[in-house]
Design an enzyme around this catalytic site. Sequence first.
Site, mmCIF file in Angstrom:
data_model
loop_
_atom_site.group_PDB
_atom_site.id
_atom_site.type_symbol
_atom_site.label_atom_id
_atom_site.label_comp_id
_atom_site.label_asym_id
_atom_site.label_seq_id
_atom_site.Cartn_x
_atom_site.Cartn_y
_atom_site.Cartn_z
ATOM 1 N N GLU A 94 0.875 -1.166 0.000
ATOM 2 C CA GLU A 94 0.000 0.000 0.000
ATOM 3 C C GLU A 94 0.916 1.221 0.000
ATOM 4 O OE1 GLU A 94 -3.449 2.184 2.648
ATOM 5 O OE2 GLU A 94 -2.710 0.244 3.293
ATOM 6 N N ARG A 118 4.706 -12.539 9.951
ATOM 7 C CA ARG A 118 5.462 -11.345 9.574
ATOM 8 C C ARG A 118 6.760 -11.283 10.349
ATOM 9 N NH1 ARG A 118 3.307 -6.167 9.542
ATOM 10 N NH2 ARG A 118 1.522 -7.021 8.508
ATOM 11 N N LYS A 143 4.100 0.978 9.673
ATOM 12 C CA LYS A 143 4.311 2.218 8.917
ATOM 13 C C LYS A 143 3.760 3.420 9.677
ATOM 14 C CE LYS A 143 2.867 0.288 4.987
ATOM 15 N NZ LYS A 143 2.465 0.061 3.603
HETATM 16 P P1 ATP Z 1 2.622 -2.085 8.088
HETATM 17 O O1 ATP Z 1 2.029 -2.936 9.153
HETATM 18 O O2 ATP Z 1 4.069 -1.822 8.253
HETATM 19 O O3 ATP Z 1 1.832 -0.840 7.793
HETATM 20 P P2 ATP Z 1 1.360 -3.401 5.889
HETATM 21 O O4 ATP Z 1 1.176 -4.859 5.957
HETATM 22 O O5 ATP Z 1 0.166 -2.557 6.093
HETATM 23 O O6 ATP Z 1 2.587 -2.997 6.813
HETATM 24 P P3 ATP Z 1 1.616 -3.294 3.079
HETATM 25 O O7 ATP Z 1 2.078 -2.181 2.250
HETATM 26 O O8 ATP Z 1 0.199 -3.702 3.000
HETATM 27 O O9 ATP Z 1 2.010 -2.949 4.556
HETATM 28 O O10 ATP Z 1 2.540 -4.558 2.856
HETATM 29 C C1 ATP Z 1 2.879 -5.053 1.587
HETATM 30 C C2 ATP Z 1 3.249 -6.495 1.708
HETATM 31 O O11 ATP Z 1 4.341 -6.641 2.622
HETATM 32 C C3 ATP Z 1 2.107 -7.308 2.251
HETATM 33 O O12 ATP Z 1 1.974 -8.449 1.433
HETATM 34 C C4 ATP Z 1 2.513 -7.678 3.633
HETATM 35 O O13 ATP Z 1 2.071 -8.963 3.928
HETATM 36 C C5 ATP Z 1 4.041 -7.612 3.584
HETATM 37 N N1 ATP Z 1 4.582 -7.229 4.877
HETATM 38 C C6 ATP Z 1 4.333 -6.095 5.554
HETATM 39 N N2 ATP Z 1 4.976 -6.090 6.725
HETATM 40 C C7 ATP Z 1 5.664 -7.254 6.799
HETATM 41 C C8 ATP Z 1 6.519 -7.855 7.774
HETATM 42 N N3 ATP Z 1 6.812 -7.257 8.912
HETATM 43 N N4 ATP Z 1 7.038 -9.063 7.494
HETATM 44 C C9 ATP Z 1 6.765 -9.688 6.340
HETATM 45 N N5 ATP Z 1 5.974 -9.181 5.392
HETATM 46 C C10 ATP Z 1 5.411 -7.980 5.612
HETATM 47 MG MG MG Z 2 -1.435 -3.760 4.563
#
Ligand code: ATP
Ligand code: MG
Length: 566
Positions: free
Chosen positions: A45, A270, A280
């Site tokens: 995102e 994760r 984020k």
């Molecule tokens: P955050 O919790 O940091 O805001 P998010 O999951 O909302 O992260 P996205 O931009 O949706 O952020 O993530 C893009 C991809 O990265 C998704 O497929 C998510 O599963 C993966 N991802 C995000 N954070 C992690 C993590 N800590 N470990 C492994 N994969 C991750």
């Molecule tokens: Mg997300």
Amino acid sequence: MIDNDPKEKSDSSSPKPTNFIRDIIDEDLKKNKYERRVQTRFPPEPNGYLHIGHAKSICLNFGIARDYNGLCNLRFDDTNPSKEEVEYVDSIKEDVKWLGFDWGYREYYASDYFDQLYEYAIQLIKKGVAYVCDLTGDQIREHRGTLTAPGKESPYRNRSIEENLDLFERMKNGEFPDGSKTLRAKIDMSSPNINMRDPIMYRILHEAHDRTGDKWCIYPMYDWAHGQSDSIEKITHSICTLEFEDHRPLYDWFVDQLGIFHPQQIEFARLNLSYTVMSKRRLLQLVEEGNVNGWDDPRMPTICGLRRRGYTPESIRYFAERIGVAKRENIIDVALLEDSLREDLNKRVLRTMAVLKPLKVIIDNYPDEKVEMLDAINNPEDEKMGTRKIPFSKVLYIEQDDFMEEPPKKFFRLSPGNEVRLRYAYIIKCVGVVKNPATGEIEELHCTYDPETKSGSGQSQRKVKGTIHWVSAAHTVNAEVRLYDRLFNVENPSGDDWKNFINPASLTILSNCKMEQSLINAKKQDRFQFERLGYFCVDYDSMPANLIFNRTVTLKDTWAKIAKSS
Ligand code: ATP
Ligand code: MG
């Protein structure tokens, strides 16, 4: 609990990793599922910069595509117009490329599918499995029930198909204010899975979108957009983090109701890393509240922060491979990330000498004008990197910490009356200490050298316990060096008071460092080992007249030692 056992030991030269995700893919290939095709995607995102957790997901998705001769798409999940910015899209592309992966022409946006998603929604309304609901957000929450209590059906649930089609179209046409109506899937308000209790598919939001402009005032919810986007792109294996496990039945329900291509979702744990935060939202808070100097502050766990700190893409890929993929959440020790970096840098970067906190040393018995060029080894791990000449003369700098006037027993560096070896040079002995009469601070040392002990000359058999680094005072270049420590004082800075755990001493700036003169030609991002001090890289803001180095990582894991002894 900290988990620093590498689950898979391998590097690029060893066999490809095995893990439960690859096992599932192997099985699918055996069964000819998806016509033996493997297609994954990385779906960020664009509402922030990528962090090391995303790097794990990138390495996993692109790595699988690479190893199975498949494809990996880059898809921006840009369903939320209010938080997303072009700046983030650009940074994400830069980071994925820097990590060494290529999405080719497959750069996609969920917003490209808004028309298709709208058509799909109409199909579901026509099937009688989606309806326009007039409950407010709060009311919907109240109706939803809890884990133990079933939900209550909306009074609008049984609107006719015609009325739903009409209202949905008028929602799209902008006839209703924000929040006044939603489109919901008609599933089961008493499902034990709360995600199945008539989830919202569309909400009204009169806001422009970076890519679609003013075209839409209804926007799809993530849960409605995500699975269909995967399906439209014919993703075979949709790999996501564990919190989406409970959403899988909903995603399956949507594609089955629509009768469209059905990707297989697979969830993994994760990555959490010790001594940092990863969400984020929190990283943005650190940036906005000035706890760090931007997203690429070298203390940040962002990919751009790690890059500025001096991390290599190789070391991050190696780290991702070492931690493997797990089905349960854990915290990985940041020491493992640092270790992965040391392993990489140790083999390839030039070693030089630099003095961070200089103490002047005068060699009393060395001729005033004489300069000797001594041989120094560029990297003992790689003979091909050769040797270089370094100047030795009467006035030198050593590290303040390498001298003690009243040393404890096991101090093998320099002290009055004691000898130490200068790396690649001679054995010297301290014969005098000059102090500032007012402050008592040590201003310079007087030493003698033993001409019979030149390094590498074959005469230097005499051994002393300590060897220290140094530079010749007349042959140095000044630099600023930034030393970094953990951004947080505790392993797991979670909870509402997470900001209380910020380490106030995470950045130390040393502004009077003395380096070997050749470093004046160092370019931004060049990496070095400063002997005995660690790995360093040239900062983006560095200029020949004002050199700035970041300490990337220390030579040894001083933290693990401290943690064990305390
Ligand atoms: P955050 O919790 O940091 O805001 P998010 O999951 O909302 O992260 P996205 O931009 O949706 O952020 O993530 C893009 C991809 O990265 C998704 O497929 C998510 O599963 C993966 N991802 C995000 N954070 C992690 C993590 N800590 N470990 C492994 N994969 C991750
Ligand atoms: Mg997300």
